[in-house]
Design a protein around this motif. Sequence first.
Motif, short mmCIF file in Angstrom:
data_model
loop_
_atom_site.label_atom_id
_atom_site.label_comp_id
_atom_site.label_asym_id
_atom_site.label_seq_id
_atom_site.Cartn_x
_atom_site.Cartn_y
_atom_site.Cartn_z
N ILE A 82 0.82 -1.20 0.00
CA ILE A 82 0.00 0.00 0.00
C ILE A 82 0.86 1.26 0.00
O ILE A 82 0.51 2.28 -0.60
CB ILE A 82 -0.97 -0.01 1.21
N ALA A 83 2.03 1.20 0.64
CA ALA A 83 2.94 2.35 0.64
C ALA A 83 3.45 2.62 -0.77
O ALA A 83 3.52 3.78 -1.21
CB ALA A 83 4.11 2.11 1.60
N PHE A 84 3.77 1.55 -1.50
CA PHE A 84 4.24 1.73 -2.86
C PHE A 84 3.12 2.22 -3.77
O PHE A 84 3.34 3.04 -4.66
CB PHE A 84 4.83 0.43 -3.39
N PHE A 85 1.92 1.69 -3.58
CA PHE A 85 0.81 2.12 -4.41
C PHE A 85 0.55 3.61 -4.25
O PHE A 85 0.33 4.33 -5.24
CB PHE A 85 -0.46 1.32 -4.07
N LEU A 86 0.56 4.09 -3.03
CA LEU A 86 0.31 5.50 -2.79
C LEU A 86 1.50 6.34 -3.23
O LEU A 86 1.33 7.49 -3.68
CB LEU A 86 0.00 5.74 -1.31
#
Length: 294
Positions: A82-86
């Motif tokens: 989720i950190a990479f997606f955001l």
Amino acid sequence: MFSYCAEPELLEGLRWLSCYLTTGKHMAFYGSFGTVLLLLAITAPVALGFGFLGAMSARSHIFPLNWIGRTYIAIVRGVPDIAFFLFFVIALDQGFEWLRHQVLCPGWDQPIRQGNDFVVCDAAKLPLGTAPQWIHETYGFLLAVLTFAIVFGAFAANVLFGAMRAVPRAQIETAEAYGMTRRQSFWRILVPQMWVYALPGLSNLWMVLIKATPLLFLLGVEDIVYWARELGGTKNPRFTEYPHGDWRMWYFLALLVFYLGFTKVSEVVLDRVMKRLTHGQATSGGEAQRKAAA
């Protein structure tokens, strides 16, 4: 016994439900299933391409390429998805706008970074403020596809790198003994055989990718999760012609059925692909097929 007096009420209820399920928002909800399937259809081969390039880099004898491939795999695997997606959505968007800004607005005399704001000239913005809504939606979807491909490409690279190492070294040595170059033995011996070892890991990765599609909601794309929450929430009679209570459970139940059905179909297809790949191979799967045919 059935009461005929209840039949008009039943017909009226079915008429109300048919009208409710064919509103414009529900049509968008049905279309969002296509958005998810389109995301998977585009992301899977693109992520596999990223993975193949990453695996080739990780096994390269050229140090910079080897370092890039191993770093790409290690960083993406070590950070929550989720950190990479955001992060990637913002980083890619600003990166594209920065490149356009350097080309289209060379005379710009103000800093691009102004505190917490990222400011570029109007001509460099993506998409342009005057662009129609479908262009904004398409741009957001393509950013999401690229983000998914980068993240899942790193996992695919790790799977393919392991599969390449699993191919018996004797196969490569035999090819080289027959006069094949390193490039020829890679493409004619290593790559065709590695898929047998890679498919179990890629199958699991495909299932994870399916389960990760609800993250589209966090990336600003109106996917099935967005519409399920939007339509299932309580509707006040003052604001809609179709008031109802909290129906989110039923909408998310529909999503549950969709995902379970889709994963089941995926399992059947992947199992057939595995049987085809292992046919005649010196693997446990190929040995099982030979014993079954005996």
